[in-house]
Scaffold this motif. Structure first.
Motif, PDB file in Angstrom:
ATOM      1  N   UNK A  69       4.399   2.015   1.652  1.00  0.00           N
ATOM      2  CA  UNK A  69       5.491   2.739   1.099  1.00  0.00           C
ATOM      3  C   UNK A  69       5.511   4.111   1.674  1.00  0.00           C
ATOM      4  N   UNK A  70       6.348   4.896   1.675  1.00  0.00           N
ATOM      5  CA  UNK A  70       6.513   6.106   2.323  1.00  0.00           C
ATOM      6  C   UNK A  70       6.724   7.064   1.126  1.00  0.00           C
ATOM      7  N   UNK A 106      -0.492  -6.278 -10.003  1.00  0.00           N
ATOM      8  CA  UNK A 106      -0.879  -5.063  -9.992  1.00  0.00           C
ATOM      9  C   UNK A 106      -1.601  -4.439 -11.206  1.00  0.00           C
ATOM     10  N   UNK A 107      -2.464  -3.419 -10.704  1.00  0.00           N
ATOM     11  CA  UNK A 107      -2.823  -3.015 -11.832  1.00  0.00           C
ATOM     12  C   UNK A 107      -2.111  -1.475 -12.223  1.00  0.00           C
ATOM     13  N   UNK A 108      -1.709  -1.361 -13.499  1.00  0.00           N
ATOM     14  CA  UNK A 108      -0.994  -0.382 -13.888  1.00  0.00           C
ATOM     15  C   UNK A 108      -1.696   0.528 -14.732  1.00  0.00           C
ATOM     16  N   UNK A 109      -1.907   1.691 -14.333  1.00  0.00           N
ATOM     17  CA  UNK A 109      -2.741   2.801 -14.820  1.00  0.00           C
ATOM     18  C   UNK A 109      -3.722   3.274 -13.938  1.00  0.00           C
ATOM     19  N   UNK A 110      -4.140   4.330 -14.558  1.00  0.00           N
ATOM     20  CA  UNK A 110      -5.330   4.943 -13.689  1.00  0.00           C
ATOM     21  C   UNK A 110      -6.583   3.766 -13.261  1.00  0.00           C
ATOM     22  N   UNK A 111      -6.949   3.712 -12.028  1.00  0.00           N
ATOM     23  CA  UNK A 111      -7.842   2.935 -11.413  1.00  0.00           C
ATOM     24  C   UNK A 111      -8.518   3.175 -10.383  1.00  0.00           C
ATOM     25  N   UNK A 112      -9.403   2.543  -9.612  1.00  0.00           N
ATOM     26  CA  UNK A 112      -9.992   2.836  -8.244  1.00  0.00           C
ATOM     27  C   UNK A 112      -9.031   2.690  -7.250  1.00  0.00           C
ATOM     28  N   UNK A 116      -1.086   3.457  -8.270  1.00  0.00           N
ATOM     29  CA  UNK A 116      -2.041   3.829  -7.368  1.00  0.00           C
ATOM     30  C   UNK A 116      -2.521   5.272  -7.682  1.00  0.00           C
ATOM     31  N   UNK A 117      -3.588   5.796  -7.009  1.00  0.00           N
ATOM     32  CA  UNK A 117      -4.281   7.014  -7.423  1.00  0.00           C
ATOM     33  C   UNK A 117      -3.106   8.241  -7.097  1.00  0.00           C
ATOM     34  N   UNK A 118      -1.877   7.911  -6.347  1.00  0.00           N
ATOM     35  CA  UNK A 118      -0.879   8.937  -6.020  1.00  0.00           C
ATOM     36  C   UNK A 118       0.175   9.108  -7.257  1.00  0.00           C
ATOM     37  N   UNK A 119      -0.054   8.111  -7.903  1.00  0.00           N
ATOM     38  CA  UNK A 119       1.090   7.736  -9.337  1.00  0.00           C
ATOM     39  C   UNK A 119       1.730   6.472  -9.293  1.00  0.00           C
ATOM     40  N   UNK A 145       0.921  -1.145   0.002  1.00  0.00           N
ATOM     41  CA  UNK A 145       0.034  -0.044  -0.129  1.00  0.00           C
ATOM     42  C   UNK A 145       0.806   1.195   0.023  1.00  0.00           C
ATOM     43  N   UNK A 146       0.439   2.207  -0.513  1.00  0.00           N
ATOM     44  CA  UNK A 146       1.004   3.417  -0.508  1.00  0.00           C
ATOM     45  C   UNK A 146       0.876   4.303   0.750  1.00  0.00           C
TER      46      UNK A 146
END
Length: 127
Positions: free
Chosen positions: A126-127, A57-63, A101-104, A36-37
């Motif tokens: 992750x930090x 992992x899902x790569x690219x924008x997603x929920x 993730x939504x953070x990038x 997790x981010x």
């Protein structure tokens, strides 16, 4: 089937995806590690499969998470692309695997993920 070391990167990813799919509805029972981010968005998961540890992992924008919905008004048609691979790389595999993730965009180290599993950690933040 030929040895995993004889497969091309694309073939390895397909075989890895099938191994996760073969877990069926019980796949959550086979989670070795979640990533997790810093904002607790889901980044990646490593599953215990018949092939061994498989990264997904899902790569690219997603929920943000598996139970979240994409805000169609902002991200219409962007559901991410599934990326799977056998965690244990071969001599031709890069150590870094993609994640998002939504953070990038993130890049995660196969080696560090493997060390976390060996240390019986179930979550990396992750930090």
């Amino acid at each position: 089937m030929s040895s995993l070391s004889d497969l091309s990167p694309t073939e390895r990813q397909l075989v890895a995806g099938k191994a996760v799919d073969d877990l069926g509805s019980d796949r959550d029972d086979h989670v070795l590690l979640q990533v997790r981010c810093g904002r607790s968005h889901h980044v990646a998961t490593v599953f215990d499969t018949a092939l061994g540890a498989v990264y997904e992992s899902l790569v690219g924008q997603h929920a943000h998470g598996q139970r979240d919905f994409i805000d169609e008004a902002h991200h219409a048609g962007r559901h991410g692309t599934r990326y799977t691979d056998i965690l244990r790389g071969d001599r031709f595999s890069d150590d870094l695997v993609p994640a998002y993730c939504e953070c990038g965009m993130h890049e995660l180290s196969r080696t560090e993920l493997g060390h976390a599993i060996d240390a019986h950690r179930h979550m990396i933040q992750l930090t």
